[in-house]
Design a protein around this motif. Structure first.
Motif, PDB file in Angstrom:
ATOM      1  N   LEU A 489      20.878  47.800  38.869  1.00  0.00           N
ATOM      2  CA  LEU A 489      20.804  46.380  39.196  1.00  0.00           C
ATOM      3  C   LEU A 489      19.559  46.093  40.028  1.00  0.00           C
ATOM      4  CD1 LEU A 489      21.905  43.543  39.176  1.00  0.00           C
ATOM      5  CD2 LEU A 489      23.352  44.119  41.110  1.00  0.00           C
ATOM      6  N   LYS A 490      19.238  47.020  40.934  1.00  0.00           N
ATOM      7  CA  LYS A 490      18.059  46.808  41.775  1.00  0.00           C
ATOM      8  C   LYS A 490      16.779  46.818  40.951  1.00  0.00           C
ATOM      9  CE  LYS A 490      20.465  49.181  45.453  1.00  0.00           C
ATOM     10  NZ  LYS A 490      20.627  50.483  46.119  1.00  0.00           N
ATOM     11  N   ARG A 491      16.799  47.517  39.798  1.00  0.00           N
ATOM     12  CA  ARG A 491      15.589  47.582  38.972  1.00  0.00           C
ATOM     13  C   ARG A 491      15.428  46.364  38.073  1.00  0.00           C
ATOM     14  NH1 ARG A 491      16.903  53.224  38.306  1.00  0.00           N
ATOM     15  NH2 ARG A 491      17.839  52.789  36.301  1.00  0.00           N
ATOM     16  N   ILE A 492      16.479  45.508  38.014  1.00  0.00           N
ATOM     17  CA  ILE A 492      16.388  44.339  37.154  1.00  0.00           C
ATOM     18  C   ILE A 492      15.288  43.419  37.659  1.00  0.00           C
ATOM     19  CG2 ILE A 492      17.563  42.255  36.350  1.00  0.00           C
ATOM     20  CD1 ILE A 492      20.158  43.783  36.460  1.00  0.00           C
ATOM     21  N   SER A 493      14.341  43.113  36.821  1.00  0.00           N
ATOM     22  CA  SER A 493      13.275  42.182  37.172  1.00  0.00           C
ATOM     23  C   SER A 493      12.650  41.686  35.887  1.00  0.00           C
ATOM     24  CB  SER A 493      12.225  42.855  38.059  1.00  0.00           C
ATOM     25  OG  SER A 493      11.642  43.940  37.378  1.00  0.00           O
ATOM     26  N   LEU A 494      11.662  40.834  35.960  1.00  0.00           N
ATOM     27  CA  LEU A 494      10.982  40.358  34.776  1.00  0.00           C
ATOM     28  C   LEU A 494      10.327  41.529  34.075  1.00  0.00           C
ATOM     29  CD1 LEU A 494       9.322  37.153  36.207  1.00  0.00           C
ATOM     30  CD2 LEU A 494      11.411  37.316  34.864  1.00  0.00           C
ATOM     31  N   GLY A 754      13.050  47.434  60.145  1.00  0.00           N
ATOM     32  CA  GLY A 754      13.873  46.221  60.182  1.00  0.00           C
ATOM     33  C   GLY A 754      14.238  45.741  58.796  1.00  0.00           C
ATOM     34  N   CYS A 755      13.424  46.169  57.801  1.00  0.00           N
ATOM     35  CA  CYS A 755      13.729  45.903  56.378  1.00  0.00           C
ATOM     36  C   CYS A 755      13.419  47.175  55.608  1.00  0.00           C
ATOM     37  CB  CYS A 755      12.894  44.747  55.835  1.00  0.00           C
ATOM     38  SG  CYS A 755      13.234  43.156  56.586  1.00  0.00           S
ATOM     39  N   SER A 756      14.040  48.266  55.995  1.00  0.00           N
ATOM     40  CA  SER A 756      13.632  49.593  55.530  1.00  0.00           C
ATOM     41  C   SER A 756      13.910  49.799  54.043  1.00  0.00           C
ATOM     42  CB  SER A 756      14.374  50.671  56.337  1.00  0.00           C
ATOM     43  OG  SER A 756      14.075  50.536  57.706  1.00  0.00           O
ATOM     44  N   VAL A 757      13.015  50.573  53.416  1.00  0.00           N
ATOM     45  CA  VAL A 757      13.215  50.998  52.032  1.00  0.00           C
ATOM     46  C   VAL A 757      14.475  51.859  51.962  1.00  0.00           C
ATOM     47  CG1 VAL A 757      12.301  52.404  50.152  1.00  0.00           C
ATOM     48  CG2 VAL A 757      10.763  50.906  51.449  1.00  0.00           C
ATOM     49  N   TYR A 765      10.195  47.560  46.664  1.00  0.00           N
ATOM     50  CA  TYR A 765      10.131  46.553  47.728  1.00  0.00           C
ATOM     51  C   TYR A 765      10.876  45.262  47.376  1.00  0.00           C
ATOM     52  CZ  TYR A 765       6.828  49.796  49.690  1.00  0.00           C
ATOM     53  OH  TYR A 765       6.265  50.932  50.195  1.00  0.00           O
ATOM     54  N   ARG A 766      11.847  45.378  46.492  1.00  0.00           N
ATOM     55  CA  ARG A 766      12.697  44.242  46.154  1.00  0.00           C
ATOM     56  C   ARG A 766      13.935  44.255  47.033  1.00  0.00           C
ATOM     57  NH1 ARG A 766      12.109  45.578  39.825  1.00  0.00           N
ATOM     58  NH2 ARG A 766      12.984  47.490  40.644  1.00  0.00           N
ATOM     59  N   VAL A 767      14.246  43.107  47.588  1.00  0.00           N
ATOM     60  CA  VAL A 767      15.432  42.998  48.427  1.00  0.00           C
ATOM     61  C   VAL A 767      16.663  43.195  47.555  1.00  0.00           C
ATOM     62  CG1 VAL A 767      16.768  41.503  49.955  1.00  0.00           C
ATOM     63  CG2 VAL A 767      14.277  41.452  50.037  1.00  0.00           C
ATOM     64  N   TYR A 768      17.576  44.049  47.988  1.00  0.00           N
ATOM     65  CA  TYR A 768      18.771  44.327  47.216  1.00  0.00           C
ATOM     66  C   TYR A 768      19.531  43.035  46.924  1.00  0.00           C
ATOM     67  CZ  TYR A 768      18.252  49.320  48.178  1.00  0.00           C
ATOM     68  OH  TYR A 768      17.789  50.613  48.235  1.00  0.00           O
ATOM     69  N   ARG A 769      19.953  42.921  45.647  1.00  0.00           N
ATOM     70  CA  ARG A 769      20.820  41.835  45.189  1.00  0.00           C
ATOM     71  C   ARG A 769      20.134  40.480  45.115  1.00  0.00           C
ATOM     72  NH1 ARG A 769      25.813  40.923  48.372  1.00  0.00           N
ATOM     73  NH2 ARG A 769      26.262  39.580  46.613  1.00  0.00           N
ATOM     74  N   TRP A 771      17.049  38.171  43.258  1.00  0.00           N
ATOM     75  CA  TRP A 771      16.107  38.057  42.146  1.00  0.00           C
ATOM     76  C   TRP A 771      14.795  37.486  42.671  1.00  0.00           C
ATOM     77  CZ3 TRP A 771      16.936  39.484  37.136  1.00  0.00           C
ATOM     78  CH2 TRP A 771      16.049  38.991  36.173  1.00  0.00           C
ATOM     79  N   SER A 772      13.659  38.095  42.308  1.00  0.00           N
ATOM     80  CA  SER A 772      12.321  37.593  42.650  1.00  0.00           C
ATOM     81  C   SER A 772      12.101  37.503  44.150  1.00  0.00           C
ATOM     82  CB  SER A 772      12.074  36.224  42.001  1.00  0.00           C
ATOM     83  OG  SER A 772      12.165  36.324  40.609  1.00  0.00           O
ATOM     84  N   LYS A 773      12.520  38.530  44.873  1.00  0.00           N
ATOM     85  CA  LYS A 773      12.380  38.514  46.336  1.00  0.00           C
ATOM     86  C   LYS A 773      11.905  39.886  46.787  1.00  0.00           C
ATOM     87  CE  LYS A 773      13.269  36.234  50.205  1.00  0.00           C
ATOM     88  NZ  LYS A 773      12.701  37.172  51.134  1.00  0.00           N
ATOM     89  N   ARG A 774      10.735  39.936  47.433  1.00  0.00           N
ATOM     90  CA  ARG A 774      10.180  41.204  47.881  1.00  0.00           C
ATOM     91  C   ARG A 774       9.740  41.115  49.329  1.00  0.00           C
ATOM     92  NH1 ARG A 774       8.012  44.458  43.130  1.00  0.00           N
ATOM     93  NH2 ARG A 774       8.520  43.231  41.303  1.00  0.00           N
TER      94      ARG A 774
END
Length: 778
Positions: A489-494, A754-757, A765-769, A771-774
């Motif tokens: 799910l985390k890999r889902i992107s355009l 604070g926003c660790s990988v 570098y996509r925020v979990y859950r 869409w279109s947020k890094r």
């Protein structure tokens, strides 16, 4: 938990799991750590039912089976063998004997699972619901009977599936309370799970993504289990209402009877069979319902007199003939005041296969199944060997002495009678499996062939029954696969790189973002897209407009006309700004967000955590405030495996005076802190605590670093440069350094995290859950 279908109907979730049984509950618990989950169970809760929860009532819950509401649903195969299905939260783990044993190492290898991850998943289960049993006198007797029959070696208490006689784990605790897979839900995030009870899934909802020419699962249609089949309700995947590619998956965990039947009712299966019920064909998969197996069981009565003994589930197993035969003994109630004492054996790897077919369009009715028990000659031959061994156990001196000379055991005379006995008396061990097998219906990641966003995770995918019984492995499977499903799910992107990205800095006055469109939102009222400025003007991408008092907006391309805008919102506001923007936007620990009445968009507990700042100690090469030109560091000393970094400069402290610090930083501190909001105004700094030198290892390294720093300041080069009159910081004795470090620790201005990988964002570098947020930066 709720039984109110209206409470769930029309809502969307990241994952929808059908079947709150042995695999479904642990899967829901693990996925809920980072995602919203709907778990749909056709039965009710086990927790208030003493016939389920108390060991002394083992077997009593199976007496009464009705059409729609009993905890066990009875069915009879075409072979004429009576069988049972669990219909309660916890599934068959709520009605079985509670014997817990892992799969063999060979099974794990065949399945292609990572052995280390499997071990961790088993341990996760075992830490919550598995206990060493307290053997009853009959179980001690059975143990000696198995050994006397030659089932060796003796392995004692072990959870491993190994040849010989062993004591397994149990889901009954020392007080006799059953712990089903439903207990594993406590290991999840309760704010992210909704458990819908007494609801039966009618079919999966699909839609076609014409852009990619693919069929996607987008939700489920369900009914009340005690209602009418005509009154249906729906729940959908996140993004299904406004996107051609919904996020997440529909996951079937309804067991070897339920999952194949739901696929068939949904139009996934053999076309010829589907046409008989006028079911529109979504995906033609000929093997749905095929390769169905049930382990043949033969049972002999150690004492066939119906006496009133306490119920006693099996706690000892004999495993023989290269793991092919498994023998257990128990005391099984047949009425409220009478029991039997069966010793039962199962054939672990039968060759015979059967099939499941629909019997009705009503999902509450059992499908038709035929297992073709012992239809293969090899199965019948092995059954004969198994019964010979079973007879040795029943006739053993241990069993005879325990039950007394009067006991009436089943006696078989001559092996020539055994083939007929096997065919006539074959029964079930309740370990049926297959129907959605890996390689024919689902792939190695348990995704249904030909459908995006649909998986099957339960015993219907097994080609053989694992271990002594499948319960342990099904519980483990739910925990094992969740991280893998999450990563996908985390890999889902355009599918193509976005042409534009919008960057938000920490100067946005509202500080809150709509995480689907990248638009700022207000806590009370979300603003709508503004109209065009003037008639006839283009609605330009990225145009900022004033929208109310001191607030402005900018949009991603496509935000005006699509629920999946092009590009992405990228936070690059630093280790203070980016976590704060996420928190103000409703992404973070729910408890903290609630303090500021911020609506929770995504529950991510690690936003603002794991904050670090590299501790710095600074000594003055000359502490006299002289009027010298400012001088930035251009030389660095890096030592101790890159742990210590030392630089020197000239730092102004006023318009006409400067100091000469030599500063050292600890590059890899172990101490961690946290960032929290201080206000809903993003212009105000959040509250941060770095916990400098709180770890003993950090303080120890700081002392070493201070000693090194002192050698630099005292060096001949520095002394010669400043002259004999310079006033340097002098440290006397290493015993002073710990105190100096604690008292004088400063920052090197290299705070980070604070926003660790791995906890807030993935490796891209996509925020979990989202869409279109890094997030880019520290």
């Amino acid at each position: 938990m709720t039984s109110d279908v209206e409470e769930v109907s029309g809502k969307s979730f990241d994952y929808i799991i059908v079947g709150g049984g042995t695999a479904g509950c642990p899967l829901a618990a693990t996925l809920s750590e980072k995602f919203s989950v709907l778990l749909v169970e056709r039965g009710g809760s086990p927790f208030e039912n003493p016939l389920v929860m108390e060991k002394k009532y083992y077997g009593y819950s199976l007496f009464e089976t009705d059409e729609f509401s009993s905890v066990a649903q009875s069915f009879v195969s075409v072979d004429g063998v009576r069988n049972l299905r669990g219909r309660v939260l916890g599934g068959s783990s709520a009605i079985n004997g509670g014997f817990y044993s892992r799969a063999s190492k060979e099974f794990v290898k065949k399945a292609g699972w990572n052995e280390e991850m499997v071990a961790k998943a088993y341990e996760w289960v075992e830490s919550r619901v598995v206990f060493p049993p307290m053997l009853t006198p009959w179980q001690f007797t059975a143990e000696f009977g198995l050994l006397e029959a030659g089932i060796l070696p003796y392995n004692g208490y072990t959870l491993e599936h190994v040849e010989g006689t062993k004591i397994g784990g149990t889901v009954f605790d020392q007080l006799g309370t059953r712990h089903t897979s439903a207990d594993l839900l406590q290991g999840g995030n309760p704010e992210n799970i909704i458990v819908l009870l007494n609801a039966t899934v009618k079919n999966i909802i699909f839609h076609n993504n014409s852009d990619k020419n693919e069929t996607c699962a987008s939700g489920i249609s369900f009914i009340r289990s005690d209602g009418t089949a005509d009154e249906t309700f729906e729940a959908v995947l996140s993004g299904a209402n406004d996107s051609s590619s919904p996020l997440g998956d529909v996951i079937l965990a309804a067991g070897a009877m339920g999952s194949p039947a739901i696929l068939l009712l949904s139009g996934v299966g053999p076309p010829k069979h589907l046409k008989k019920f006028d079911i529109p064909i979504v995906v033609a998969l000929k093997d749905v319902g095929r390769q169905l197996k049930d382990n043949p069981c033969i049972s002999l009565m150690a004492d066939s007199r119906p006496l009133n003994r306490p119920a006693d589930p099996p706690q000892v197993a004999g495993i023989a003939k290269d793991l092919k035969f498994i023998i257990e003994a128990g005391v099984l109630p047949i009425s409220a005041n009478s029991t039997l004492v069966p010793v039962a054996a199962k054939l672990a790897f039968p060759k015979s296969k059967g099939r499941l077919k629909l019997n009705s369009m009503d999902p509450r009715e059992n499908p038709t199944v035929k297992f073709n028990y012992l239809s293969k000659e090899e199965d019948l031959k092995q059954c004969v060997e198994m019964v010979e061994m079973l007879q040795r156990v029943v006739s053993s001196q241990a069993v005879t002495v325990f039950l007394g000379a009067e006991h009436k055991k089943d006696v078989l005379v001559g092996s020539e009678d055994l083939p007929g006995l096997c065919q006539k008396n074959v029964r079930t061990f309740y370990h049926y499996h297959g129907g959605c097998s890996v390689g024919s219906v689902v792939d190695s990641d348990y995704r249904v062939y030909g459908v995006k966003g649909l998986r099957v995770v339960d015993g219907s995918t097994f080609l053989e029954s694992p271990g002594t019984n499948p319960m342990a492995t099904l519980m483990m499977l739910g925990s094992l696969l969740a991280p893998k499903i999450e990563r996908e799910l985390k890999r889902i992107s355009l599918s193509t790189p976005p042409p534009y990205s919008v960057f938000f800095s920490a100067s946005l006055s509202t500080g809150m973002l709509n995480l689907r469109t990248g638009r700022p939102i207000h806590l009370k009222n979300q603003s709508k897209l503004p109209p065009k400025i003037n008639e006839g003007e283009e609605d330009l991408p990225g145009l900022c407009r004033k929208n109310g008092p001191e607030t402005f907006e900018a949009f991603l391309n496509g935000a005006n006309d699509s629920s999946s805008p092009l590009g992405g919102v990228i936070l690059a506001a630093g280790a203070i700004g980016s976590p704060a923007v996420l928190l103000l936007s409703g992404v973070g620990p729910p408890k903290h967000l609630k303090k500021f009445d911020i609506p929770i968009v995504v529950a991510l507990k690690d936003v603002g955590r794991q904050m670090k700042d590299d501790p710095c100690i600074s000594l003055m090469a000359d502490s006299r405030p002289l009027n010298c030109p400012a001088d930035t560091p251009q030389v660095a000393g890096i030592s101790e495996d890159l742990k210590f970094i030392i630089e020197a400069g000239v730092l102004p402290i006023s318009a006409n005076s400067a100091l000469f610090p030599v500063a050292a930083k600890l590059a890899y501190p172990e101490s961690k802190g946290r960032l929290k909001l201080n206000s809903v105004d993003l212009r105000e700094n959040p509250t941060v605590k770095f916990n400098y030198l709180s770890k003993e290892e950090d303080l120890k390294q700081c002392v070493e670093m201070g000693e090194l720093l002192q050698r630099v300041v005292n060096s001949q080069a520095v002394t010669a440069f400043f002259g004999a009159e310079h006033k340097k910081d002098v440290l006397v004795g290493s015993e002073d350094l710990p105190g100096l470090c604690k008292k004088n620790v400063r920052t090197f201005y290299h705070y980070h995290d604070g926003c660790s990988v791995g906890s807030v964002i993935d490796s891209d570098y996509r925020v979990y859950r989202l869409w279109s947020k890094r997030i880019a930066g520290r």
